[in-house]
Scaffold this active site. Structure first.
Site, PDB file in Angstrom:
ATOM      1  N   ILE A  36       0.826  -1.215   0.000  1.00 44.01           N
ATOM      2  CA  ILE A  36       0.000   0.000   0.000  1.00 44.01           C
ATOM      3  C   ILE A  36       0.861   1.265   0.000  1.00 44.01           C
ATOM      4  O   ILE A  36       0.375   2.345  -0.362  1.00 44.01           O
ATOM      5  CB  ILE A  36      -0.957  -0.022   1.219  1.00 44.01           C
ATOM      6  CG1 ILE A  36      -2.175   0.833   0.960  1.00 44.01           C
ATOM      7  CG2 ILE A  36      -0.243   0.363   2.502  1.00 44.01           C
ATOM      8  CD1 ILE A  36      -3.307   0.606   1.946  1.00 44.01           C
ATOM      9  N   ASN A  97      11.316  -9.087   6.862  1.00 41.07           N
ATOM     10  CA  ASN A  97      11.670  -8.564   8.172  1.00 41.07           C
ATOM     11  C   ASN A  97      11.065  -9.455   9.260  1.00 41.07           C
ATOM     12  O   ASN A  97       9.947  -9.966   9.101  1.00 41.07           O
ATOM     13  CB  ASN A  97      11.143  -7.132   8.327  1.00 41.07           C
ATOM     14  CG  ASN A  97      11.845  -6.157   7.410  1.00 41.07           C
ATOM     15  OD1 ASN A  97      13.074  -6.196   7.289  1.00 41.07           O
ATOM     16  ND2 ASN A  97      11.092  -5.294   6.747  1.00 41.07           N
ATOM     17  N   GLU A 105       6.590  -4.562  10.945  1.00 38.16           N
ATOM     18  CA  GLU A 105       5.373  -3.841  11.352  1.00 38.16           C
ATOM     19  C   GLU A 105       4.178  -4.771  11.463  1.00 38.16           C
ATOM     20  O   GLU A 105       3.325  -4.599  12.324  1.00 38.16           O
ATOM     21  CB  GLU A 105       5.017  -2.760  10.316  1.00 38.16           C
ATOM     22  CG  GLU A 105       5.924  -1.567  10.292  1.00 38.16           C
ATOM     23  CD  GLU A 105       5.593  -0.648   9.115  1.00 38.16           C
ATOM     24  OE1 GLU A 105       4.449  -0.687   8.616  1.00 38.16           O
ATOM     25  OE2 GLU A 105       6.503   0.077   8.698  1.00 38.16           O
ATOM     26  N   VAL A 106       4.073  -5.689  10.525  1.00 46.17           N
ATOM     27  CA  VAL A 106       2.890  -6.555  10.464  1.00 46.17           C
ATOM     28  C   VAL A 106       3.314  -7.978  10.847  1.00 46.17           C
ATOM     29  O   VAL A 106       4.157  -8.585  10.162  1.00 46.17           O
ATOM     30  CB  VAL A 106       2.265  -6.555   9.051  1.00 46.17           C
ATOM     31  CG1 VAL A 106       1.030  -7.453   9.025  1.00 46.17           C
ATOM     32  CG2 VAL A 106       1.914  -5.133   8.623  1.00 46.17           C
ATOM     33  N   HIS A 110       5.655 -11.927   5.594  1.00 47.63           N
ATOM     34  CA  HIS A 110       5.503 -11.374   4.248  1.00 47.63           C
ATOM     35  C   HIS A 110       6.886 -11.168   3.650  1.00 47.63           C
ATOM     36  O   HIS A 110       7.802 -10.704   4.306  1.00 47.63           O
ATOM     37  CB  HIS A 110       4.717 -10.057   4.243  1.00 47.63           C
ATOM     38  CG  HIS A 110       5.171  -9.067   5.266  1.00 47.63           C
ATOM     39  ND1 HIS A 110       4.896  -9.196   6.610  1.00 47.63           N
ATOM     40  CD2 HIS A 110       5.895  -7.923   5.150  1.00 47.63           C
ATOM     41  CE1 HIS A 110       5.420  -8.181   7.267  1.00 47.63           C
ATOM     42  NE2 HIS A 110       6.045  -7.397   6.403  1.00 47.63           N
ATOM     43  N   MET A 111       6.995 -11.546   2.392  1.00 50.40           N
ATOM     44  CA  MET A 111       8.232 -11.342   1.642  1.00 50.40           C
ATOM     45  C   MET A 111       8.020 -10.111   0.779  1.00 50.40           C
ATOM     46  O   MET A 111       7.071 -10.048  -0.005  1.00 50.40           O
ATOM     47  CB  MET A 111       8.509 -12.568   0.780  1.00 50.40           C
ATOM     48  CG  MET A 111       9.925 -12.663   0.296  1.00 50.40           C
ATOM     49  SD  MET A 111      11.098 -13.009   1.626  1.00 50.40           S
ATOM     50  CE  MET A 111      10.911 -14.775   1.824  1.00 50.40           C
ATOM     51  N   HIS A 112       8.864  -9.106   0.963  1.00 46.29           N
ATOM     52  CA  HIS A 112       8.832  -7.941   0.078  1.00 46.29           C
ATOM     53  C   HIS A 112       9.565  -8.312  -1.208  1.00 46.29           C
ATOM     54  O   HIS A 112      10.714  -8.764  -1.155  1.00 46.29           O
ATOM     55  CB  HIS A 112       9.570  -6.755   0.697  1.00 46.29           C
ATOM     56  CG  HIS A 112       8.987  -6.224   1.977  1.00 46.29           C
ATOM     57  ND1 HIS A 112       8.216  -5.079   2.023  1.00 46.29           N
ATOM     58  CD2 HIS A 112       9.073  -6.668   3.252  1.00 46.29           C
ATOM     59  CE1 HIS A 112       7.865  -4.838   3.279  1.00 46.29           C
ATOM     60  NE2 HIS A 112       8.374  -5.785   4.054  1.00 46.29           N
TER      61      HIS A 112
HETATM   62  P1  AMP Z   1       7.211  -4.754   7.471  1.00 44.68           P
HETATM   63  O1  AMP Z   1       7.812  -3.499   8.038  1.00 44.68           O
HETATM   64  O2  AMP Z   1       8.241  -5.665   6.861  1.00 44.68           O
HETATM   65  O3  AMP Z   1       6.333  -5.458   8.493  1.00 44.68           O
HETATM   66  O4  AMP Z   1       6.314  -4.306   6.264  1.00 44.68           O
HETATM   67  C1  AMP Z   1       4.932  -4.116   6.339  1.00 44.68           C
HETATM   68  C2  AMP Z   1       4.488  -3.606   4.991  1.00 44.68           C
HETATM   69  O5  AMP Z   1       3.090  -3.767   4.884  1.00 44.68           O
HETATM   70  C3  AMP Z   1       4.800  -2.131   4.739  1.00 44.68           C
HETATM   71  O6  AMP Z   1       5.615  -2.015   3.563  1.00 44.68           O
HETATM   72  C4  AMP Z   1       3.412  -1.511   4.560  1.00 44.68           C
HETATM   73  O7  AMP Z   1       3.403  -0.479   3.601  1.00 44.68           O
HETATM   74  C5  AMP Z   1       2.594  -2.707   4.133  1.00 44.68           C
HETATM   75  N1  AMP Z   1       1.152  -2.622   4.385  1.00 44.68           N
HETATM   76  C6  AMP Z   1       0.557  -2.270   5.542  1.00 44.68           C
HETATM   77  N2  AMP Z   1      -0.789  -2.347   5.410  1.00 44.68           N
HETATM   78  C7  AMP Z   1      -1.038  -2.765   4.145  1.00 44.68           C
HETATM   79  C8  AMP Z   1      -2.220  -3.031   3.394  1.00 44.68           C
HETATM   80  N3  AMP Z   1      -3.443  -2.880   3.927  1.00 44.68           N
HETATM   81  N4  AMP Z   1      -2.093  -3.437   2.105  1.00 44.68           N
HETATM   82  C9  AMP Z   1      -0.865  -3.574   1.552  1.00 44.68           C
HETATM   83  N5  AMP Z   1       0.294  -3.348   2.207  1.00 44.68           N
HETATM   84  C10 AMP Z   1       0.214  -2.939   3.483  1.00 44.68           C
END
Ligand code: AMP
Length: 126
Positions: A36, A97, A105-106, A110-112
């Site tokens: 996002i 991360n 953060e989440v 998740h793999m970027h």
């Molecule tokens: P991390 O810091 O590795 O946990 O990355 C979390 C990522 O999730 C960040 O790059 C955010 O921009 C992304 N993110 C958070 N909420 C959403 C969402 N609703 N849809 C898509 N990406 C999201």
């Protein structure tokens, strides 16, 4: 080792269909969608559908089928986004991360998948 999964995290809500996402690819065990707040021309997140917090959690507890599916999904995203193969000579970066030091953060694995421009150093030096 035990991993506690918070099913109220935003990617769990995406997987339950409670909030929308911009899907790139869905497979039996994985989902890929655009970040996002993209930090590069291509910034896609690939997540397993299972309840895993981090990569080490996933590898410790996921089935072989989930692990294969997830890795193939990442490769397929690279192909779909024209980051790999004959379509590009630019390359890409994949990052997962985990935890506080990595500023996760989440709390759902998740793999970027990042590409489309030069991506700089892997780590800042701060
Ligand atoms: P991390 O810091 O590795 O946990 O990355 C979390 C990522 O999730 C960040 O790059 C955010 O921009 C992304 N993110 C958070 N909420 C959403 C969402 N609703 N849809 C898509 N990406 C999201």
């Amino acid at each position: 080792m035990s991993f506690e999964y918070d099913d109220q995290n935003i990617f769990a809500k995406i997987l339950r269909g409670e909030i929308p996402n911009s899907t790139v690819l869905e497979t039996e065990h994985s989902l890929a969608f655009h970040d996002i707040a993209a930090q590069a021309p291509v910034h896609v997140l690939v997540i397993p559908k299972g309840a895993y917090v981090t990569y080490d959690h996933f590898i410790a507890e996921a089935s072989d089928a989930e692990i294969v599916d997830f890795n193939r999904a990442i490769g397929e995203v690279c192909r779909l986004m024209k980051l790999s193969g004959a379509d590009t000579d630019g390359g890409f970066r994949i990052i997962a991360n985990a935890g506080a030091h990595a500023l996760q953060e989440v709390p759902h694995l998740h793999m970027h998948v990042l590409g489309g421009r030069p991506l700089g150093l892997l780590l800042d030096r701060g």
